[in-house]
Design an enzyme around this catalytic site. Structure first.
Site, short mmCIF file in Angstrom:
data_model
loop_
_atom_site.label_atom_id
_atom_site.label_comp_id
_atom_site.label_asym_id
_atom_site.label_seq_id
_atom_site.Cartn_x
_atom_site.Cartn_y
_atom_site.Cartn_z
CG ASP A 65 -5.36 -6.72 -2.10
OD1 ASP A 65 -4.31 -7.35 -1.97
OD2 ASP A 65 -5.22 -5.18 -1.41
CD GLN A 88 0.08 -2.08 1.17
OE1 GLN A 88 0.06 -2.43 -0.19
NE2 GLN A 88 0.77 -2.97 2.21
CE LYS A 125 1.48 -5.07 -2.45
NZ LYS A 125 0.52 -4.89 -1.33
N1 GUN Z 1 -0.79 -5.12 3.72
C1 GUN Z 1 0.08 -6.14 3.83
N2 GUN Z 1 -0.43 -7.01 2.87
C2 GUN Z 1 -1.34 -6.46 2.02
C3 GUN Z 1 -2.02 -7.08 1.12
O1 GUN Z 1 -1.74 -8.25 0.61
N3 GUN Z 1 -2.81 -6.19 0.29
C4 GUN Z 1 -2.85 -5.04 0.79
N4 GUN Z 1 -3.98 -4.06 0.20
N5 GUN Z 1 -2.42 -4.38 2.00
C5 GUN Z 1 -1.56 -5.02 2.66
#
Ligand code: GUN
Length: 289
Positions: free
Chosen positions: A120, A97, A53
């Site tokens: 998100d 995350q 990311k």
């Molecule tokens: N952990 C696994 N997938 C995601 C996601 O799409 N967003 C976040 N914040 N954590 C994750």
């Protein structure tokens, strides 16, 4: 012939469009869109995701700010960081995350994020906006899943979509998006009776269960579009881990009209839509470009 829905290629196309739009935003506002990514602890999979990311955010010309906190971080400390990021005018998007360590209440933390910066799309305000069809920030994996389904068939209207999984992160929002596309949507889950027979009625299957190879040939009628959201690490050759989806690809692909691979399907699309949501949040916050 089965169409392979190439998320890697579509994500690259989206990223190049986003890069142009991010440059236009920076020219208009004197700064690029900014994304803050918060990682608590040292979960190996989360470290890989966060690394991707952060790298891709910088590659499209956005500002990427990374906060890595130890697994022992307390709830108050994390909430204070979210408050500071909410108040920071140069930050347009905040991503915490998941999963978070057990001493932290994830719901409390996610609900603390300013809905305008919630890239998100997990905040109840954004979930509610999606449910009632108001503009808001929509979760990234569902956006990526629907974009891939539309690669197979631009107009999904009237299709029977069966979504397997009812999580707030994937199952429920993907069902809402498919409803907006005028699909007839069934949400199936672990208590659903006779799941293979139900899935055989589907024109589109979205598999978001979290169990490797769960969707087998007897779930799929010929011609179905199959979107595999699963990312499961299983033992591979030579002791190395291997990524597989929730769909038994070898068995299902010959029946499907179109199918996503794992890796290279939904995964890359999730990050592309995170970048898209960051740009969108920046534009909505500052107005205009
Ligand atoms: N952990 C696994 N997938 C995601 C996601 O799409 N967003 C976040 N914040 N954590 C994750």
């Amino acid at each position: 012939m089965t169409q392979l829905l190439d998320g890697k290629a579509l994500a690259a196309t989206l990223r190049s469009e986003i890069a142009g739009q991010a440059a236009a935003f920076a020219a208009a506002h004197g700064r690029p869109p900014g994304l803050a990514v918060v990682l608590v602890g040292d979960d190996p999979a989360s470290q890989v995701y966060v690394g991707s990311k952060v790298k891709q955010t910088a590659e499209v010309g956005m500002r990427s700010v990374e906060h890595r906190l130890p697994a022992s971080t307390g709830q108050a400390e994390l909430l204070a960081l979210v408050d500071a990021l909410n108040a920071d005018d140069a930050i347009d998007g905040i991503l915490v995350q998941l999963p978070l360590p057990p001493q932290i209440d994830a719901g409390l933390v996610l609900n603390r994020i300013d809905p305008a910066k919630d890239v998100d799309g997990f905040h109840p305000v954004n979930a509610g906006r999606l449910a009632v069809g108001e503009p808001g920030l929509v979760p990234c994996t569902p956006l990526g899943s629907v974009a891939l389904a539309k690669l197979a068939r631009a107009d999904l209207s009237g299709l029977h979509a069966v979504v397997i999984g009812r999580s707030n992160i994937v199952g429920k929002p993907v069902a809402q998006l498919l409803l907006q596309e005028n699909c007839t949507v069934t949400i199936a889950h672990s208590r659903t009776r006779n799941l293979p027979a139900l899935c055989r009625q589907a024109d589109l299957i979205v598999a978001a269960i979290g169990r490797p190879g769960f969707v087998t040939a007897d779930f799929v009628k010929p011609g179905t579009i199959v979107i595999d959201v699963g990312i499961n690490r299983v033992p591979g050759e030579g002791g190395k881990g291997r990524l597989v989806g929730d769909v038994d690809f070898e068995a299902v692909a010959p029946l499907a009209s179109a199918i996503t691979p794992v890796p290279g399907g939904v995964g890359p699309m999730t990050i592309a839509f995170l970048l898209s949501n960051t740009l969108r949040a920046a534009r909505l916050r500052l107005g205009g470009l």
